[in-house]
Design a protein around this motif. Structure first.
Motif, mmCIF file in Angstrom:
data_model
loop_
_atom_site.group_PDB
_atom_site.id
_atom_site.type_symbol
_atom_site.label_atom_id
_atom_site.label_comp_id
_atom_site.label_asym_id
_atom_site.label_seq_id
_atom_site.Cartn_x
_atom_site.Cartn_y
_atom_site.Cartn_z
ATOM 1 N N LYS A 16 -36.719 -12.184 121.693
ATOM 2 C CA LYS A 16 -37.780 -11.429 122.377
ATOM 3 C C LYS A 16 -39.167 -11.869 121.901
ATOM 4 N N ILE A 17 -39.234 -12.352 120.678
ATOM 5 C CA ILE A 17 -40.508 -12.827 120.132
ATOM 6 C C ILE A 17 -40.813 -14.237 120.636
ATOM 7 N N ILE A 18 -39.787 -15.077 120.729
ATOM 8 C CA ILE A 18 -39.988 -16.452 121.187
ATOM 9 C C ILE A 18 -40.480 -16.478 122.621
ATOM 10 N N SER A 19 -39.815 -15.709 123.477
ATOM 11 C CA SER A 19 -40.091 -15.788 124.911
ATOM 12 C C SER A 19 -40.006 -14.401 125.542
ATOM 13 N N PRO A 20 -41.135 -13.706 125.646
ATOM 14 C CA PRO A 20 -41.137 -12.356 126.231
ATOM 15 C C PRO A 20 -40.693 -12.332 127.691
ATOM 16 N N SER A 21 -40.902 -13.454 128.404
ATOM 17 C CA SER A 21 -40.431 -13.576 129.786
ATOM 18 C C SER A 21 -39.787 -14.943 129.951
ATOM 19 N N PRO A 22 -38.776 -15.057 130.825
ATOM 20 C CA PRO A 22 -37.994 -16.301 130.944
ATOM 21 C C PRO A 22 -38.839 -17.557 131.119
ATOM 22 N N GLY A 23 -38.602 -18.541 130.234
ATOM 23 C CA GLY A 23 -39.274 -19.832 130.339
ATOM 24 C C GLY A 23 -40.674 -19.869 129.783
ATOM 25 N N ILE A 42 -35.704 -23.582 124.673
ATOM 26 C CA ILE A 42 -36.958 -24.120 125.194
ATOM 27 C C ILE A 42 -37.783 -24.768 124.073
ATOM 28 N N GLU A 43 -38.876 -25.428 124.457
ATOM 29 C CA GLU A 43 -39.790 -25.993 123.458
ATOM 30 C C GLU A 43 -40.515 -24.848 122.760
ATOM 31 N N LYS A 44 -40.434 -24.808 121.422
ATOM 32 C CA LYS A 44 -40.932 -23.644 120.691
ATOM 33 C C LYS A 44 -42.212 -23.887 119.887
ATOM 34 N N LEU A 45 -42.550 -25.153 119.617
ATOM 35 C CA LEU A 45 -43.781 -25.503 118.892
ATOM 36 C C LEU A 45 -43.976 -24.670 117.628
ATOM 37 N N SER A 46 -42.883 -24.417 116.955
ATOM 38 C CA SER A 46 -42.883 -23.606 115.741
ATOM 39 C C SER A 46 -41.596 -23.924 114.975
ATOM 40 N N PRO A 47 -41.479 -23.526 113.715
ATOM 41 C CA PRO A 47 -40.294 -23.875 112.911
ATOM 42 C C PRO A 47 -39.060 -23.040 113.250
#
Length: 500
Positions: A279-286, A330-335
């Motif tokens: 839920k923190i990575i992606s609040p909405s799909p994609g 998805i691409e997360k640009l974080s560790p």
């Protein structure tokens, strides 16, 4: 808007003056600018982290060093002025000339290093550049440009050659890209920005997103590979687009890989923790949550209400699915890593392909193997522009640990909808005109009059018809034919065609 227009006007005037500079003058300017930027690498790294709240100072310092010193070393001997090549055998001479004024679009993830890099390759090719910084990285980007600009002027460059927008907006950036005096666009940023660059009607180098799979194949030296993967993923908190995003490991080395991941500071999430972090990575799909970009693993875990050891470098969750609605894929640009277990070599290839198709086509793929046949197979089949083998993908792709051209703008080729698959550098910012001497003799036949050709064809047709009718008349009622007569007639026809 007016600031942008003024900057472009000054840049155009300065570039026209810069056109008269020799290769030696240009090289001196580039060296002075690169040295000045390199000397301020730490200072600019501190500014970038403070302003953007992203990344790690020591790592941004390295990126600034790559963007200045490594880039300079890679382009210093390139000919970019006047005659750059002479082929004496084929008598072809190639002459370089610049585009004019370049529009440089800078991302928030790598603001100072990208600004230095784009300014240096523009200076090297006798182009001017006007930069639009990211709104969240204005101060550090402009400071980097000022350092390069002042050093260039000290070495004799015209004032105005490097310009910028100090109050950037999407409107000003779009107008910059469409300005009649802009000749080329160097766009590094999100997908929307890159699409805008390509739709501006100007030549553009835009780069697509990376969703880099990292395959640990069964022959890999697992301990060594995992250390590199964690070092790469945690480098500047994952802000480089070539950073590994998902691990794919063969089942027979999974347990070993998991053990080594933990030994190198990875925290393996349980199912409840995974659900909370999704839920923190992606609040909405994609859609990636921008608040996690470039943040530490500990901070991101806290955002999800997860307590992890203070020395945690990377967060990892096991995953089996790929899709816009699967946040870890998805691409997360974080560790943050997804971990996939491959049941077979073919299964590993399929997972990597799915991840690339989700959002990283054309960019990069990381591979750890001791089997050259596997490396070549991946290189042949994967739709990417860079295969990084047994190295840190993040900084290997930009040329820090590989023989690739040092660059902060990585093309994705036709796989990713880009004009080039190269690591963009100075050679992409020059045009080449060619002077070619005649080397081959050719005889051009004179055309015959169309009327005489038609008459000749008609006469020939009548002659053949006459001969054929004579042949038919020679056939006796009993079916016997005068063979000698027919042979003579055929010879007449053959002789007529040979003379024609």
């Amino acid at each position: 808007m007016q600031e942008m227009r003024d900057a472009v006007k000054r840049a155009k005037e300065a570039q026209l003056e810069y056109m008269a500079f020799t290769q030696e003058q240009v090289d001196e300017i580039v060296k002075n600018a690169a040295d000045a930027a390199y000397a301020k690498s730490l200072y600019l790294a501190q500014m970038a982290v403070e302003e953007t709240g992203m990344g790690i100072v020591e790592h941004k310092k390295i990126k600034n060093e790559v963007g200045s010193k490594a880039v300079y070393e890679s382009i210093k001997d390139e000919k970019t002025v006047g005659i750059i090549r002479e082929d004496r055998v084929n008598k072809v001479t190639e002459i370089a000339y610049p585009y004019g004024v370049v529009a440089g679009i800078i991302p928030t993830t790598n603001p100072t290093s990208t600004a230095i890099f784009k300014a240096l390759i523009s200076l090297k090719t006798r182009n001017a550049i006007v930069v639009s910084p990211h709104p969240r990285a204005v101060k550090c980007t402009v400071e980097a440009l000022k350092i390069v600009n002042e050093a260039a002027i000290q070495a004799g460059a015209p004032e105005g050659l490097i310009g910028w927008i100090s109050k950037p907006s999407m409107g000003a950036t779009n107008e910059l890209m469409k300005h009649r005096d802009i000749s080329l666009i160097l766009a590094t940023g999100g997908g929307g920005l890159v699409r805008a660059a390509y739709s501006s009607g100007k030549p553009a180098y835009g780069v697509g997103p990376g969703n880099v799979p990292c395959y640990i194949e069964k022959t890999a030296k697992v301990a060594q590979s995992v250390k590199m993967i964690i070092d790469s993923k945690s480098f500047d908190n994952g802000t480089i687009c070539a950073t590994e995003q998902s691990i794919v490991a063969d089942r027979n080395i999974k347990e070993m890989a998991m053990r080594e991941l933990k030994n190198n500071g990875a925290y393996i999430l349980n199912s409840d923790e995974k659900a909370a972090l999704e839920k923190i990575i992606s609040p909405s799909p994609g859609k990636l949550n921008p608040d996690i970009v470039g943040q530490s693993a500990v901070k991101i875990a806290a955002m999800a209400g997860i307590q992890v050891p203070n020395d945690t470098r990377v967060l990892i969750a096991e995953e089996t699915k790929v899709g816009k609605d699967i946040p870890f894929s998805i691409e997360k640009l974080s560790p943050i890593f997804a971990f996939y277990t491959a049941e077979s070599y073919q299964d590993a290839k399929e997972i990597c392909l799915q991840l690339l198709n989700l959002g990283g086509r054309g960019h990069s793929l990381s591979l750890h193997t001791n089997d050259d046949a596997v490396a070549k197979d991946f290189a042949l089949e994967m739709p990417v522009s860079r295969i990084l083998v047994n190295t840190l993908s993040s900084i290997g792709a930009v040329g820090a640990t590989t023989g690739l051209m040092p660059s902060l703008t990585l093309g994705c080729g036709s796989f990713g909808g880009n004009i080039t698959s190269d690591n963009v550098t100075a050679r992409h910012l020059i045009n080449t005109k060619r002077m070619a001497y005649g080397t081959k003799e050719v005889t051009v036949p004179k055309p015959a009059a169309s009327s005489s050709i038609a008459e000749k064809e008609q006469a020939g047709s009548q002659d053949v018809d006459h001969i054929v009718s004579q042949v038919l008349q020679q056939v006796s009622p009993g079916g016997e034919v005068d063979a000698k007569m027919i042979a003579d007639m055929v010879n007449q026809v053959m002789k007529k065609y040979q003379t024609n």
